[in-house]
Design an enzyme around this catalytic site. Structure first.
Site, PDB file in Angstrom:
ATOM      1  N   HIS A  70     -15.640  25.357  10.787  1.00  0.00           N
ATOM      2  CA  HIS A  70     -15.890  25.852   9.427  1.00  0.00           C
ATOM      3  C   HIS A  70     -14.706  26.700   8.970  1.00  0.00           C
ATOM      4  O   HIS A  70     -13.745  26.895   9.725  1.00  0.00           O
ATOM      5  CB  HIS A  70     -17.195  26.652   9.358  1.00  0.00           C
ATOM      6  N   ASP A  86     -22.997  29.746  20.020  1.00  0.00           N
ATOM      7  CA  ASP A  86     -22.766  30.998  19.296  1.00  0.00           C
ATOM      8  C   ASP A  86     -23.693  32.098  19.818  1.00  0.00           C
ATOM      9  O   ASP A  86     -24.904  31.913  19.915  1.00  0.00           O
ATOM     10  CB  ASP A  86     -23.026  30.720  17.805  1.00  0.00           C
ATOM     11  N   SER A 139     -16.344  33.700   0.790  1.00  0.00           N
ATOM     12  CA  SER A 139     -16.671  32.392   1.357  1.00  0.00           C
ATOM     13  C   SER A 139     -18.143  32.023   1.212  1.00  0.00           C
ATOM     14  O   SER A 139     -18.520  30.875   1.450  1.00  0.00           O
ATOM     15  CB  SER A 139     -16.300  32.363   2.843  1.00  0.00           C
ATOM     16  N   HIS A 187     -25.712  33.929  11.239  1.00  0.00           N
ATOM     17  CA  HIS A 187     -25.815  33.573  12.655  1.00  0.00           C
ATOM     18  C   HIS A 187     -27.269  33.524  13.115  1.00  0.00           C
ATOM     19  O   HIS A 187     -28.117  34.270  12.631  1.00  0.00           O
ATOM     20  CB  HIS A 187     -25.047  34.577  13.507  1.00  0.00           C
TER      21      HIS A 187
END
Length: 556
Positions: free
Chosen positions: A71, A193, A231, A366
């Site tokens: 990303h 992650d 973003s 996340h």
């Protein structure tokens, strides 16, 4: 016998610098190449990039087939312009990721045209021994992807940054079915992650935040300033929709915000209602309650739009009493002081400020603990490697994996430079460590500042300096001018006048002793050292200060 080596060159044991190398006998792919923003002790440093000297070996250079991006966040793509100075290699990523990267590359004068290859989620590319499918995942930036990497020894799932927000539209939600598809067919290893492992439950949906914003817009008939990550196109789209609903005009303030929204509009990811955007220069033509200002600077960046607004240094946006400022982002560890300074300055100028500690106006991109567990359960890997986090995150994630049924011997907590080796029999073991590290970028200098320089900068910032200037005759050793003593960042100038007389006498004593002893053959290098010692001894003993002392003696 086929083998796969996996080496993190950044991103493990830290937040940022994400860079993973996957290597077979014939081929290498690099997944992500990110920066880290400087920590407090890195005075004067603009950014930090991974040290990639492991890849400098000519044989390894020949094997590199490209960089594959998950990303478009800086901690995943920010170092690419610097990597490309060493390797002219192709780059693969989703449309928005490459759109952002293309804008970034315009700022760097690379001597060749960079090969960028767009890959939509759901599509597959082949790079030597690697067959890579891009799987759609939700994150705080659009067009994120997990990678299903088929290798000669088995399939790897590299999650990238993700969360399992299933309330989003179909083309933005994490593709759980595709991840489960690979889980049913056998996954050798999951690299997952770890950022939010300490957060229980599930990450709040982006759609829930929109409800919070709507309530704020409804209850506050005033000018609203929202600071957010440029973003976060999904949130920008929500705010534009609310601006139209509440009849507000919108101003974009901040270069990165202009860049990200330009790319998103060009690719069809962002639709802006007609006639809603206005230029900053026209702000004076509208009543405060008619305006929504979107800006950057949520992490306290010194030259950001919000930082300048907070100290009344912005050309167009001036804080007015009753302005409402929404800090719609997480406080990244290490930035708390800078952010608090901005918040305090905004309050000082009469604004009301909402931020994460007092209002739910931000959600993480996340996955929280239950989502991370869900990922493990649907992918069903034989081996598990937590990535993207500090060591405390990696070890907590390891515990979660073991509690989810993975054998403790099949979970590996790595640090940068550690390696794992997988063989054809699906066995995994620790390999030899390789060199890894950090390179500091300071202005146009790359790698010319090291730990010693940072230590000196810290010393200067904490203790100041004293400069002793002296011009002497190289033949007779007589003093032509000086000694002049100047201090910077040491004590108040008024107090230094009295201290200066004492230091001047000490310097003259040192010079006269050397002249008396050596006559016309004075060793001025030794004199410098003697001056430094004499002043250091006096200052340490009498005022407990430890400035840098720079004797500068010019012989003519």
């Amino acid at each position: 016998m086929p083998k796969l080596k996996v080496i993190p060159l950044g991103g493990l044991g830290e937040i940022g610098l994400n860079m993973m190398v996957y290597e077979t006998e014939k081929d290498i792919i690099i997944v992500d190449s990110g920066i880290m923003f400087p920590e407090d002790y890195m005075l004067g440093i603009d950014m930090v990039i991974p040290d990639i000297r492991y890849l400098y070996d000519p044989e390894k250079k020949k094997k590199i087939r490209g960089i594959v991006l998950t990303h478009g966040h800086e901690d995943h793509i920010g170092a690419i312009p610097y990597v490309l100075r060493e390797f002219n290699i192709p780059i693969f990523g989703t449309p928005f990721t490459l759109g952002i990267l293309e804008e970034k590359l315009k700022e760097h004068d690379l001597p060749f045209k960079v090969s960028l290859f767009t890959v939509k989620t759901g599509n597959t590319i082949t790079l030597g021994d690697f067959e890579i499918e891009f799987i759609r995942v939700a994150h705080s930036i659009i067009d994120g992807a997990s990678l299903a990497i088929k290798t000669p020894v088995g399939t790897i799932i590299h999650t990238g940054d993700f969360k399992l927000d299933q309330t989003l539209e179909k083309d933005a939600a994490t593709d759980i079915n595709r991840l489960a598809y690979y889980g049913d067919r056998g996954v050798l290893a999951l690299f997952s992650d770890s950022t939010n492992i300490e957060k229980e439950g599930f990450t709040i949906s982006e759609n829930d935040i929109k409800k919070t914003f709507r309530n704020i817009f409804r209850d506050n008939e005033t000018r609203i300033i929202v600071a957010l990550f440029a973003s976060n196109i999904h949130r920008i789209s929500e705010l534009l929709s609310l601006a139209a609903e509440f009849n507000k005009k919108v101003i974009f303030s901040g270069r990165s915000l202009m860049t990200y929204t330009k790319v998103a509009r060009k690719l069809g990811y962002l639709s802006i209602p007609e006639d809603i955007l206005i230029d900053e220069e026209t702000i004076g033509y509208y009543k405060p309650e008619e305006l929504l200002i979107l800006t950057t600077g949520t992490q306290g960046e010194a030259m950001s739009a919000l930082s300048r607004i907070s100290v009344d240094d912005h050309k167009y946006v001036k804080i007015k009493p009753n302005d409402l400022v929404l800090m719609s982002s997480k406080f990244i560890p290490g930035n708390e002081k800078a952010i608090s300074k901005i918040i305090n300055n905004l309050y000082k100028r009469g604004a009301e400020v909402y931020y994460e500690n007092i209002s739910e106006i931000h959600v993480s991109g996340h996955a929280s603990k239950e989502e991370l567990k869900f990922m493990i359960n649907i992918v069903k890997p034989k081996y598990f490697i937590p990535v993207h986090g500090e060591l405390k995150h990696l070890y907590q994630h390891k515990k979660l994996a073991v509690n989810s049924g993975i054998s403790p011997s099949n979970v590996f907590v790595l640090e940068n430079g550690n390696s794992l080796e997988f063989n054809e029999g699906s066995e995994c073991m620790r390999g030899a460590d390789v060199y890894s590290g950090r390179i500091f970028v300071d202005g146009k200098g790359i790698g010319d500042v090291g730990a010693h320089t940072l230590k000196e900068r810290a010393h200067l910032s904490e203790n100041g300096m004293i400069i002793v200037q002296l011009v002497v005759d190289s033949k007779t050793s007589n003093i032509i001018s000086g000694p002049d003593i100047v201090s910077k960042g040491f004590v108040f100038e008024d107090y230094f006048k009295e201290l200066n007389e004492i230091l001047h006498k000490l310097v003259m004593n040192v010079i006269e002793e050397n002249q008396k002893r050596e006559k016309e053959n004075v060793d001025w290098v030794k004199v410098k050292d003697d001056i430094r010692k004499a002043l250091k001894k006096y200052l340490n003993k009498n005022i407990d200060r430890h400035p840098f002392i720079f004797p500068m003696i010019t012989e003519i």
